[in-house]
Design an enzyme around this catalytic site. Sequence first.
Site, PDB file in Angstrom:
ATOM      1  N   THR A  29       0.831  -1.209   0.000  1.00 34.52           N
ATOM      2  CA  THR A  29       0.000   0.000   0.000  1.00 34.52           C
ATOM      3  C   THR A  29       0.872   1.269   0.000  1.00 34.52           C
ATOM      4  O   THR A  29       0.718   2.136  -0.864  1.00 34.52           O
ATOM      5  CB  THR A  29      -0.908   0.002   1.259  1.00 34.52           C
ATOM      6  N   VAL A  30       1.804   1.345   0.942  1.00 35.02           N
ATOM      7  CA  VAL A  30       2.597   2.574   1.068  1.00 35.02           C
ATOM      8  C   VAL A  30       3.650   2.664  -0.042  1.00 35.02           C
ATOM      9  O   VAL A  30       3.802   3.702  -0.703  1.00 35.02           O
ATOM     10  CB  VAL A  30       3.274   2.646   2.463  1.00 35.02           C
ATOM     11  N   LYS A  51       6.835   1.082  11.555  1.00 33.42           N
ATOM     12  CA  LYS A  51       6.878   1.426  12.994  1.00 33.42           C
ATOM     13  C   LYS A  51       7.508   0.341  13.849  1.00 33.42           C
ATOM     14  O   LYS A  51       8.150   0.621  14.855  1.00 33.42           O
ATOM     15  CB  LYS A  51       5.508   1.805  13.547  1.00 33.42           C
ATOM     16  N   VAL A  54       4.565   7.240  12.336  1.00 33.64           N
ATOM     17  CA  VAL A  54       3.575   7.641  13.344  1.00 33.64           C
ATOM     18  C   VAL A  54       2.689   8.734  12.748  1.00 33.64           C
ATOM     19  O   VAL A  54       3.188   9.726  12.214  1.00 33.64           O
ATOM     20  CB  VAL A  54       4.244   8.215  14.621  1.00 33.64           C
ATOM     21  N   GLY A  91       0.646   8.612  10.125  1.00 28.29           N
ATOM     22  CA  GLY A  91       0.398   8.582   8.675  1.00 28.29           C
ATOM     23  C   GLY A  91       0.793   9.875   7.992  1.00 28.29           C
ATOM     24  O   GLY A  91       1.980  10.212   7.903  1.00 28.29           O
ATOM     25  N   GLY A 108      -8.065  -0.497   3.251  1.00 28.15           N
ATOM     26  CA  GLY A 108      -6.595  -0.548   3.281  1.00 28.15           C
ATOM     27  C   GLY A 108      -5.989   0.101   4.508  1.00 28.15           C
ATOM     28  O   GLY A 108      -4.807   0.435   4.516  1.00 28.15           O
ATOM     29  N   ASP A 121       0.072  -1.796  17.468  1.00 29.19           N
ATOM     30  CA  ASP A 121       0.484  -0.747  16.536  1.00 29.19           C
ATOM     31  C   ASP A 121       0.566   0.610  17.267  1.00 29.19           C
ATOM     32  O   ASP A 121       1.561   1.323  17.152  1.00 29.19           O
ATOM     33  CB  ASP A 121      -0.524  -0.699  15.369  1.00 29.19           C
ATOM     34  N   LYS A 158       3.931   2.973  18.130  1.00 29.61           N
ATOM     35  CA  LYS A 158       3.999   4.399  17.801  1.00 29.61           C
ATOM     36  C   LYS A 158       4.253   5.234  19.056  1.00 29.61           C
ATOM     37  O   LYS A 158       5.008   6.213  19.021  1.00 29.61           O
ATOM     38  CB  LYS A 158       2.709   4.830  17.110  1.00 29.61           C
ATOM     39  N   GLY A 202      -3.625   4.973   5.466  1.00 32.73           N
ATOM     40  CA  GLY A 202      -4.058   5.078   4.072  1.00 32.73           C
ATOM     41  C   GLY A 202      -2.863   5.326   3.171  1.00 32.73           C
ATOM     42  O   GLY A 202      -1.839   5.872   3.591  1.00 32.73           O
TER      43      GLY A 202
HETATM   44  N1  HSE Z   1      -2.768   0.044  10.613  1.00 29.93           N
HETATM   45  C1  HSE Z   1      -2.295   1.350  10.885  1.00 29.93           C
HETATM   46  C2  HSE Z   1      -3.448   2.204  11.384  1.00 29.93           C
HETATM   47  C3  HSE Z   1      -1.704   1.933   9.631  1.00 29.93           C
HETATM   48  O1  HSE Z   1      -4.587   1.786  11.234  1.00 29.93           O
HETATM   49  O2  HSE Z   1      -3.224   3.276  11.944  1.00 29.93           O
HETATM   50  C4  HSE Z   1      -0.968   3.217   9.812  1.00 29.93           C
HETATM   51  O3  HSE Z   1       0.124   3.068  10.650  1.00 29.93           O
END
Ligand code: HSE
Length: 396
Positions: free
Chosen positions: A10-11, A99, A126, A128, A181, A195, A199, A297
């Site tokens: 994705t990224v 991360k 961190v 996005g 996504g 996650d 962060k 995203g």
């Molecule tokens: N899965 C992570 C979120 C993606 O939903 O924040 C971005 O780090």
Amino acid sequence: MKIAVLGHGTVGSGVCEILIEKSKEIAKSAGKELELGYVLDIRDFEDVPYSEKFTKDFSAVLADPEVGIVAEAMGGLEPAHSYVKAALESGRSVVTSNKELVAEKGAELLSIARAHNANFLFEASVGGGIPLIRPLYSSMNAAGITEFAGILNGTTNYILTKMFRFGESYEEALSGAQTLGYAEKDPSADVLGWDACRKAAILSSLIWGRTLRPSEIPTEGISKITSDDVNLAESCGFSIKLIARAKLLENGKIFAKVSPAMIKNDSPLASVNDVFNAVLIRAETTGEVLFYGKGAGKMPTASSVIADIIECAKAKGNIKEVFWEDGAQSVFANADAVSERYCIRTDYDASMLIPGAEIIGTNAYITPPLSESEITVLEEKILEHGSLLSKIPLFE
Ligand code: HSE
């Protein structure tokens, strides 16, 4: 200068697209042409316009002297860690959205970058698309930051928003987040809070200069939140958010915690909905500062990777402010160092067990401030007579 992108998920695919589509703007900002040189992935992508750039061989990337910057967007610890380490040791700068890598190996990789006069930057790891890491190390590095609290996971915030606003079940909302996504490959990293924990570890390490390991941060996700919790919160003017928070204590230690929390609806964090993230910083000189934007995203995150690529291209040597070290001793404070009020739901009248509690509904209470040990003792007492249906701290 050539850019190598590791990982075409994705990224990574977003980074490739921006590098090609915004090449003029990027060159203007960086002061030089930055060209997509390689895309490393074990999969084949024949129908993208830059299919000739793909390679499965990392040593081919390292062998090309025109590659100046490596953008890692593979995720996970290996092989990302080995590739990033090798790139930094060869004097290339590396930017990453990973991360897990930054939270677990940040101190080591920053020290290698410094030793080779290169940079290791991680704006996309961190928040996005929110410019957050750079303001923290450049604009606020002398502000005396004492505390932060943030909604750092877009997926869980999206799920909680759908549960609150549209009465969706947890499963329906999670499946929506995956379709868009936002979720990690394995959504347990999102819904169990790992996650957000990674962060929080990155922010804490960067702000206070010493590694705080994810494994040290007490972490709880949103998977136990039910529609009864949502209804109770709504009836008393609260929202429920997954809050990652950390505080510098007077003894120099750091208290940190990731958990769902009840927040009064008039708090700035309560109105952060959908995939948006926000981080509230408290500092001695500035008071409160709020960062807000899309936390997950493809394009928001890729945009932060591109910003780091430009920063590396412009940098004259190692950026000294981006650094933290591994201390011999843990910086994590005792889990009892900070007391919080809790919202408790039981299946019987437990008011006698909670002196000073505020009754907010049938068998629902807000406790006075309690430390971790005190809430554990209360939990045990409640369980002697019936069930504890939920226990959610208040974020105040
Ligand atoms: N899965 C992570 C979120 C993606 O939903 O924040 C971005 O780090």
